[in-house]
Design an enzyme around this catalytic site. Structure first.
Site, mmCIF file in Angstrom:
data_model
loop_
_atom_site.group_PDB
_atom_site.id
_atom_site.type_symbol
_atom_site.label_atom_id
_atom_site.label_comp_id
_atom_site.label_asym_id
_atom_site.label_seq_id
_atom_site.Cartn_x
_atom_site.Cartn_y
_atom_site.Cartn_z
ATOM 1 N N ASN A 4 -1.690 44.390 68.460
ATOM 2 C CA ASN A 4 -0.605 44.240 69.431
ATOM 3 C C ASN A 4 0.449 45.318 69.292
ATOM 4 O O ASN A 4 0.589 45.892 68.215
ATOM 5 C CB ASN A 4 0.072 42.868 69.212
ATOM 6 N N TYR A 12 2.418 33.686 78.285
ATOM 7 C CA TYR A 12 3.522 34.602 77.942
ATOM 8 C C TYR A 12 4.517 34.788 79.089
ATOM 9 O O TYR A 12 5.625 35.278 78.879
ATOM 10 C CB TYR A 12 2.973 35.970 77.518
ATOM 11 N N ARG A 66 7.264 41.525 61.221
ATOM 12 C CA ARG A 66 7.265 40.656 62.416
ATOM 13 C C ARG A 66 8.524 39.785 62.427
ATOM 14 O O ARG A 66 9.146 39.596 63.485
ATOM 15 C CB ARG A 66 6.015 39.770 62.424
ATOM 16 N N HIS A 90 -0.566 40.247 78.137
ATOM 17 C CA HIS A 90 0.498 39.260 77.987
ATOM 18 C C HIS A 90 1.378 39.192 79.238
ATOM 19 O O HIS A 90 2.533 38.792 79.188
ATOM 20 C CB HIS A 90 1.341 39.511 76.712
HETATM 21 C C1 G6P Z 1 -1.882 34.841 70.742
HETATM 22 C C2 G6P Z 1 -1.797 36.233 71.266
HETATM 23 C C3 G6P Z 1 -2.035 37.221 70.179
HETATM 24 C C4 G6P Z 1 -1.081 36.975 69.050
HETATM 25 C C5 G6P Z 1 -1.204 35.530 68.565
HETATM 26 C C6 G6P Z 1 -0.108 35.200 67.558
HETATM 27 O O1 G6P Z 1 -3.167 34.578 70.390
HETATM 28 O O2 G6P Z 1 -2.680 36.468 72.329
HETATM 29 O O3 G6P Z 1 -1.845 38.506 70.693
HETATM 30 O O4 G6P Z 1 -1.342 37.843 67.996
HETATM 31 O O5 G6P Z 1 -1.081 34.645 69.605
HETATM 32 O O6 G6P Z 1 -0.367 33.985 66.960
HETATM 33 P P1 G6P Z 1 0.413 33.550 65.650
HETATM 34 O O7 G6P Z 1 -0.264 32.328 65.172
HETATM 35 O O8 G6P Z 1 0.335 34.708 64.700
HETATM 36 O O9 G6P Z 1 1.824 33.293 66.081
#
Ligand code: G6P
Length: 438
Positions: A149, A253, A95, A200
């Site tokens: 995702n 988003y 990531r 998103h």
């Molecule tokens: C939101 C999105 C998810 C994503 C998450 C990431 O909830 O809808 O799809 O995975 O944020 O959160 P993070 O705390 O990992 O940045």
């Protein structure tokens, strides 16, 4: 069917306690008797910790549920009633590179949209396809609830290329409802939103309070500074004139698409100030979270989990599973085949809309055409998604290049090429379909 088996693939995720909390809350209506937490060798240490906490949570709730941990995916999938996928191929390290590579080329680096989400999709498609082949053989009647995702892309790939019964899920719509309820200072059951768009990239076309149209009122409130956002997205204020012009509720988003230059500046500034990308921040949060999870006295979901973007994840997932199991014919916002729900989109693409959920699955509710002011963007992102699925399945360089060049967050073909080459190099261990020469 009153002995449900649930397999959680990516069971070592820090979000699992969220899910377990949801199962406990709904234990009266959902007779889950076995939970299989599955992870890979790399995720084993986290899986061990999550397994311990899950058992303590189940014991505290005095539930008759057996919890298993395994690295053997097939054992978990066999005869499962529900399979939940919440995995991250390559972990947070991958990531971090998804977020960093585009930024190195002066382009937004986000893990699910834009070039970052594209890289994630390429890595994830072969893995989810493999999981689906296992489900087809070992539990053909199971429902796959996909949280992985980019959820819209992955769900479309599964629905088009496998026989697995799938519903794609995201916590963004439920967050929008809860946030609006907060703005209006009412219980969230009184708020309903007509959602239309893609994962998103979903819009609230109309907002209702107690069945009355409250769209204008809510949008005015947003103009007063009552913002709707999530922990993982830069907290930039919406332009009031834009909201007045849009006359719809954007999702958090959408900031990436409508405030691209501000977001890019934020991201670049963040790097300069050594704040790191979101992945690096999450690594830090996770380190502390897992220390907390290890505590043998902890037997509930800890507060610290709220620092993550996944708020209400369990509400969304477990209430959906319950709606299927109990044949509730209840409305949920999900990722499903369009089948005419949005009349200006093709039938055979996945959209994020309200749907009636029963034991037959999710039947999307017709919402008509997308207004011209959002139609172009949504169609463009859908074209990008279709090309990305094709590239992820075939490993074809030209299709991948077209996908990335079509993405509205990638400024030019020249940049797309540079980013694509970096992505392929960086992810070569996860992209067998591309036959990259080492
Ligand atoms: C939101 C999105 C998810 C994503 C998450 C990431 O909830 O809808 O799809 O995975 O944020 O959160 P993070 O705390 O990992 O940045």
């Amino acid at each position: 069917m009153d002995n449900l088996k649930v397999a959680v693939i990516g069971g070592g995720s820090s979000y699992t306690p969220e899910l377990i909390e949801g199962l406990i809350k709904r234990s009266k209506e959902l007779p889950v008797r076995e939970i299989y937490l599955v992870d890979t060798q790399e995720g084993k240490a986290k899986l061990d910790i999550i397994y311990g906490l899950t058992k303590r949570m189940i014991n505290k709730a005095k539930l008759n549920v057996k919890v298993y941990k395994t690295l053997n995916r097939k054992e978990a999938i066999k005869d499962a009633d529900f399979v939940i996928t919440q995995l991250r191929v390559g972990g947070l390290k991958a990531r971090a590179s998804d977020e960093r590579i585009p930024l190195m080329h002066n382009t937004i680096g986000q893990e699910t949209t834009g070039a970052g989400g594209f890289a994630k999709a390429l890595r994830t498609i072969p893995v989810i396809l493999d999981i689906c082949r296992d489900i087809e053989k070992l539990s053909p009647k199971a429902w796959l609830i996909n949280f992985t995702n980019p959820a819209g892309i992955i769900t479309e790939m599964v629905l088009k290329h496998t026989n697995v019964k799938t519903i794609g899920l995201c916590n963004v719509p439920i967050n929008m409802v809860k946030n609006i309820a907060k703005i209006l200072d009412v219980d969230c059951n009184r708020v309903k939103i007509d959602f239309a768009g893609l994962n998103h990239m979903v819009y609230g076309k109309k907002i209702y309070l107690d069945g009355e149209d409250a769209t204008t009122f809510v949008l005015e409130k947003m103009g007063d500074g009552s913002e709707i956002n999530m922990k993982n997205i830069p907290d930039l204020k919406w332009d009031t004139d834009f909201i007045n012009a849009l006359k719809m509720l954007p999702c958090p988003y959408h900031r990436y698409f409508y405030m691209s230059d501000e977001i890019l500046n934020e991201e670049i500034q963040g790097l300069k100030e050594n704040k790191g990308t979101r992945a690096q921040q999450v690594m830090e949060i996770e380190k502390n979270l897992f220390e907390r999870f290890k505590d043998l006295n902890l037997n509930e979901k800890p507060k610290e989990l709220e620092k993550r973007g996944g708020a209400y994840y369990s509400d969304a997932a477990i209430s959906l599973i319950s709606a299927i199991y109990n044949d509730k014919e209840e409305i949920h916002t999900v990722n499903v085949m369009n089948n005419g729900a949005i009349s200006s989109m093709p039938d055979n693409v996945v959209v994020e809309v309200n749907a009636v959920v029963s034991k037959l699955g999710a039947k999307p509710i017709a919402i008509g055409e997308l207004p011209v002011k959002i139609n172009g963007l949504v169609q463009q992102v859908k074209s990008y998604e279709i090309l990305t699925i094709e590239a992820g399945l075939t490993g074809d360089y030209y299709t991948a290049l077209m996908a990335l060049s079509t993405n509205p967050l990638v400024p030019s073909v020249t940049t797309a090429k540079k980013i694509l080459d970096d992505i392929l190099l960086e992810n070569q261990d996860y992209l067998p379909q591309f036959n990259i020469e080492k």
